[in-house]
Design a protein around this motif. Structure first.
Motif, PDB file in Angstrom:
ATOM      1  N   TYR A 122      29.399  35.828  67.319  1.00  0.00           N
ATOM      2  CA  TYR A 122      30.266  35.953  66.164  1.00  0.00           C
ATOM      3  C   TYR A 122      30.475  37.424  65.848  1.00  0.00           C
ATOM      4  O   TYR A 122      29.659  38.280  66.185  1.00  0.00           O
ATOM      5  N   VAL A 123      31.610  37.713  65.223  1.00  0.00           N
ATOM      6  CA  VAL A 123      31.939  39.067  64.783  1.00  0.00           C
ATOM      7  C   VAL A 123      31.874  39.089  63.266  1.00  0.00           C
ATOM      8  O   VAL A 123      32.399  38.195  62.596  1.00  0.00           O
ATOM      9  N   ASP A 124      31.222  40.086  62.718  1.00  0.00           N
ATOM     10  CA  ASP A 124      31.117  40.171  61.265  1.00  0.00           C
ATOM     11  C   ASP A 124      31.140  41.635  60.840  1.00  0.00           C
ATOM     12  O   ASP A 124      30.880  42.541  61.652  1.00  0.00           O
ATOM     13  N   ALA A 125      31.430  41.841  59.568  1.00  0.00           N
ATOM     14  CA  ALA A 125      31.420  43.200  59.024  1.00  0.00           C
ATOM     15  C   ALA A 125      30.000  43.747  59.033  1.00  0.00           C
ATOM     16  O   ALA A 125      29.046  43.034  58.702  1.00  0.00           O
ATOM     17  N   LEU A 126      29.868  44.984  59.407  1.00  0.00           N
ATOM     18  CA  LEU A 126      28.552  45.616  59.411  1.00  0.00           C
ATOM     19  C   LEU A 126      28.082  45.784  57.970  1.00  0.00           C
ATOM     20  O   LEU A 126      28.782  46.394  57.154  1.00  0.00           O
ATOM     21  N   PRO A 127      26.936  45.204  57.608  1.00  0.00           N
ATOM     22  CA  PRO A 127      26.473  45.289  56.216  1.00  0.00           C
ATOM     23  C   PRO A 127      26.284  46.740  55.757  1.00  0.00           C
ATOM     24  O   PRO A 127      25.777  47.577  56.501  1.00  0.00           O
ATOM     25  N   VAL A 128      26.719  46.995  54.538  1.00  0.00           N
ATOM     26  CA  VAL A 128      26.492  48.311  53.945  1.00  0.00           C
ATOM     27  C   VAL A 128      25.145  48.268  53.238  1.00  0.00           C
ATOM     28  O   VAL A 128      24.967  47.548  52.253  1.00  0.00           O
ATOM     29  N   ILE A 129      24.192  49.003  53.753  1.00  0.00           N
ATOM     30  CA  ILE A 129      22.831  48.980  53.218  1.00  0.00           C
ATOM     31  C   ILE A 129      22.668  50.108  52.199  1.00  0.00           C
ATOM     32  O   ILE A 129      22.934  51.270  52.492  1.00  0.00           O
ATOM     33  N   GLU A 130      22.246  49.750  51.000  1.00  0.00           N
ATOM     34  CA  GLU A 130      22.018  50.746  49.948  1.00  0.00           C
ATOM     35  C   GLU A 130      20.587  51.296  50.086  1.00  0.00           C
ATOM     36  O   GLU A 130      19.637  50.765  49.516  1.00  0.00           O
ATOM     37  N   TRP A 131      20.479  52.345  50.864  1.00  0.00           N
ATOM     38  CA  TRP A 131      19.167  52.915  51.139  1.00  0.00           C
ATOM     39  C   TRP A 131      18.641  53.720  49.953  1.00  0.00           C
ATOM     40  O   TRP A 131      19.375  54.482  49.327  1.00  0.00           O
ATOM     41  N   GLN A 132      17.350  53.562  49.688  1.00  0.00           N
ATOM     42  CA  GLN A 132      16.645  54.396  48.715  1.00  0.00           C
ATOM     43  C   GLN A 132      15.806  55.393  49.512  1.00  0.00           C
ATOM     44  O   GLN A 132      14.875  55.005  50.228  1.00  0.00           O
ATOM     45  N   LEU A 133      16.142  56.663  49.393  1.00  0.00           N
ATOM     46  CA  LEU A 133      15.459  57.699  50.155  1.00  0.00           C
ATOM     47  C   LEU A 133      14.196  58.153  49.421  1.00  0.00           C
ATOM     48  O   LEU A 133      14.180  58.231  48.193  1.00  0.00           O
ATOM     49  N   THR A 134      13.154  58.427  50.184  1.00  0.00           N
ATOM     50  CA  THR A 134      11.894  58.910  49.597  1.00  0.00           C
ATOM     51  C   THR A 134      11.563  60.282  50.177  1.00  0.00           C
ATOM     52  O   THR A 134      12.246  60.774  51.092  1.00  0.00           O
ATOM     53  N   ASP A 135      10.511  60.879  49.666  1.00  0.00           N
ATOM     54  CA  ASP A 135      10.089  62.197  50.139  1.00  0.00           C
ATOM     55  C   ASP A 135       9.061  62.114  51.271  1.00  0.00           C
ATOM     56  O   ASP A 135       8.612  63.146  51.779  1.00  0.00           O
ATOM     57  N   SER A 136       8.667  60.910  51.643  1.00  0.00           N
ATOM     58  CA  SER A 136       7.637  60.746  52.678  1.00  0.00           C
ATOM     59  C   SER A 136       8.183  61.161  54.048  1.00  0.00           C
ATOM     60  O   SER A 136       9.347  60.924  54.360  1.00  0.00           O
TER      61      SER A 136
END
Length: 279
Positions: A122-136
């Motif tokens: 199947y073909v689907d839209a690539l999910p937009v991931i809301e990343w939370q960036l850390t300092d690690s």
């Protein structure tokens, strides 16, 4: 009319050229994946990255399929069946999943997977991931990596990415960070990816799907429905389903969910799996 014909040929050529894109980089991941029984298998995955697309696949499955087909061609079905346990063990563990991921401007991916003996895509839209960036930070394969946390398809992932490798890809369909994702672990502890190698791809490596013609197109919704229906079916349903499909040579293993003798209660089911996407 001639101009239309030339344009048509040009479009076909572009499509074929895109499908046979040269891979530029090859990333190798080891993934500790837990099955429903609680046992953990370590799968080795490959991510081949081209100019505009990348493909994520398990090379053990490709090698297994090639050797199985060669044995069948040389000795026929009976020899292939006899050799199946040996060949299967040689390339254990294996997984037939293949995912082609487009560049961010293309915004889609193609998911290839077998459900019982049927190849589906199947073909689907690539999910937009809301990343939370850390300092690690930490080092993986000699690259300095930063941490990020994000969710996709019902799983929350903690990942490590390296801006030293400005590639917008990672294992599975994890994407959208300013660097290659070098490691990823889901919050349930069922999947744990870690890069074990980053290199230039071999000269003959293409971003291409193995046996693409053997997959039938469907929607993601339909795929998830068929996948769900194929798990937990009883023995008679399993036999009927298999007999109605083209035999692939892959042995379907069944087990008794209740743990009692299947000959007594006949409660035999297809094994259920932990999937990368929960929904």
């Amino acid at each position: 009319m001639r101009n239309i014909y030339i344009t048509f040929l040009f479009l076909i050529f572009c499509s074929m050229a895109h499908a046979q894109e040269q891979a530029k980089y090859r990333v190798t991941y080891d993934c500790d994946a837990q099955v429903v029984t609680g046992k953990t298998n370590t799968y080795r995955w490959t991510l081949d990255i081209g100019e505009t697309t990348a493909i994520f696949y398990n090379n053990n499955y490709r090698l297994y399929s090639i050797e199985l087909a060669k044995v069948k061609a040389q000795g026929g079905d009976n020899v292939m069946i006899d050799q199946l346990p040996v060949i299967s063990g040689k390339y254990f563990p294996k997984n037939d999943l293949q995912i082609v991921v487009g560049s961010t401007d293309k915004g889609e991916y193609i998911y290839y997977k077998q459900v019982l003996n049927s190849g589906l895509k199947y073909v689907d839209a690539l999910p937009v991931i809301e990343w939370q960036l850390t300092d690690s930070t930490k080092t993986i394969c000699e690259y300095e990596c930063k941490q990020a946390v994000g969710s996709v398809y019902g799983r929350t992932w903690t990942v490590w990415y390296s801006i030293e490798l400005p590639l917008n890809y990672g294992p599975y369909i994890l994407n959208g960070l300013p660097g290659l994702i070098m490691a990823a672990r889901d919050s349930d502890g069922l999947f744990d990816f870690k890069a074990v190698g980053v290199e230039n791809a071999p000269e003959n490596a293409l971003v291409s799907v193995y046996k693409e013609d053997s997959y039938q197109k469907c929607t993601r919704k339909r795929f998830l429905q068929l996948r769900s229906e194929s798990e937990g079916i009883n023995k008679d349903q399993l036999v009927d389903r298999i007999l109605s499909q083209t035999t692939s040579g892959e042995k379907v293993i069944v087990y008794t969910v209740s743990g009692t003798d299947a000959k007594v209660d006949n409660e035999v089911e297809v094994p259920k799996y932990n999937h990368l996407d929960k929904e």
